[in-house]
Scaffold this motif. Sequence first.
Motif, PDB file in Angstrom:
ATOM      1  N   HIS A 133       0.888  -1.157   0.000  1.00 29.46           N
ATOM      2  CA  HIS A 133       0.000   0.000   0.000  1.00 29.46           C
ATOM      3  C   HIS A 133       0.929   1.211   0.000  1.00 29.46           C
ATOM      4  O   HIS A 133       1.457   1.601   1.052  1.00 29.46           O
ATOM      5  CB  HIS A 133      -0.895  -0.015   1.234  1.00 29.46           C
ATOM      6  N   SER A 136       0.745   4.122   2.716  1.00 31.27           N
ATOM      7  CA  SER A 136       1.027   3.671   4.078  1.00 31.27           C
ATOM      8  C   SER A 136       2.459   3.180   4.222  1.00 31.27           C
ATOM      9  O   SER A 136       3.093   3.410   5.267  1.00 31.27           O
ATOM     10  CB  SER A 136       0.055   2.557   4.479  1.00 31.27           C
ATOM     11  N   ASN A 137       2.974   2.522   3.191  1.00 31.86           N
ATOM     12  CA  ASN A 137       4.359   2.042   3.245  1.00 31.86           C
ATOM     13  C   ASN A 137       5.338   3.205   3.331  1.00 31.86           C
ATOM     14  O   ASN A 137       6.308   3.175   4.095  1.00 31.86           O
ATOM     15  CB  ASN A 137       4.674   1.187   2.027  1.00 31.86           C
ATOM     16  N   SER A 140       5.156   4.747   6.798  1.00 37.62           N
ATOM     17  CA  SER A 140       5.858   3.913   7.778  1.00 37.62           C
ATOM     18  C   SER A 140       7.354   4.196   7.784  1.00 37.62           C
ATOM     19  O   SER A 140       7.979   4.343   8.847  1.00 37.62           O
ATOM     20  CB  SER A 140       5.615   2.431   7.482  1.00 37.62           C
ATOM     21  N   THR A 185       5.077  -3.291   9.465  1.00 37.90           N
ATOM     22  CA  THR A 185       4.365  -2.974   8.225  1.00 37.90           C
ATOM     23  C   THR A 185       5.258  -3.108   6.995  1.00 37.90           C
ATOM     24  O   THR A 185       4.834  -3.632   5.968  1.00 37.90           O
ATOM     25  CB  THR A 185       3.812  -1.536   8.280  1.00 37.90           C
TER      26      THR A 185
END
Length: 245
Positions: A133, A136-137, A140, A185
């Motif tokens: 994603h 989101s990656n 992170s 993640t």
Amino acid sequence: MHSELVQLLGEFLGTFVLILLGNGVVSGVVLKKTKATGAGWVAITLGWGFAVMMGVYVSGFMSPAHLNPAVTIAMAMIGSFSWSLVIPYIIAQMLGAMVASFILYLMYLPHYEVTENPADILGTFSTGPAIKHTFSNVVSEVVGTALLVAAILSFSQYAVTKTTGFSPLLVGAIITAIGLSLGATTGYALNPARDLGPRIMHAILPIKNKGNSDWSYAWIPVVGPIVGGTLGAVLYHAAIQFVTK
């Protein structure tokens, strides 16, 4: 010139140790038929914390022990490091990571031969997301590296870290904390050299069942840490300037 060469040697050796021990624990846990196969995420995060700590100890008397292009760039951004040394430092860090990856390949060669999952093989070299994603990656990696750099800068505010050699222990601790709390993640690259150098070696080395090197993802553990490291350094530096006025 001699001083600069010593610094580059320090960055090379420190990053070499960091990757040898860090990707070493991943290889032991992930590859088939090692004595550590299946030891799990906690073993990996603890191993990486000790790996970074030892990398800093090995190199800290020769160089600032950045061992990470994101840290080098961040320090230059706030005026704590010369821009003229940024590229040489990054080259030394990349070479250290790549040589360590090659040594690990030789050590774990029979285990690569019996490991069939391409993702597991790639994971012993570079990071990858639990769920792909992009937004989101990236977040992170930005958040994790911002915290790392801000923490490193904060350690320098305490006299005990300057006189007793205690600072590498704290760096190892923050790496472990990030791994346990935030790293699940993306695998918490936090370091472009840590990810890109070994990924290049994965692409080059003749590993059975290795699959592709996932270059479509590879920009995230490079760009994310650089942005995050710079953000963490700039915000922390601004905060220190404000509270010390």
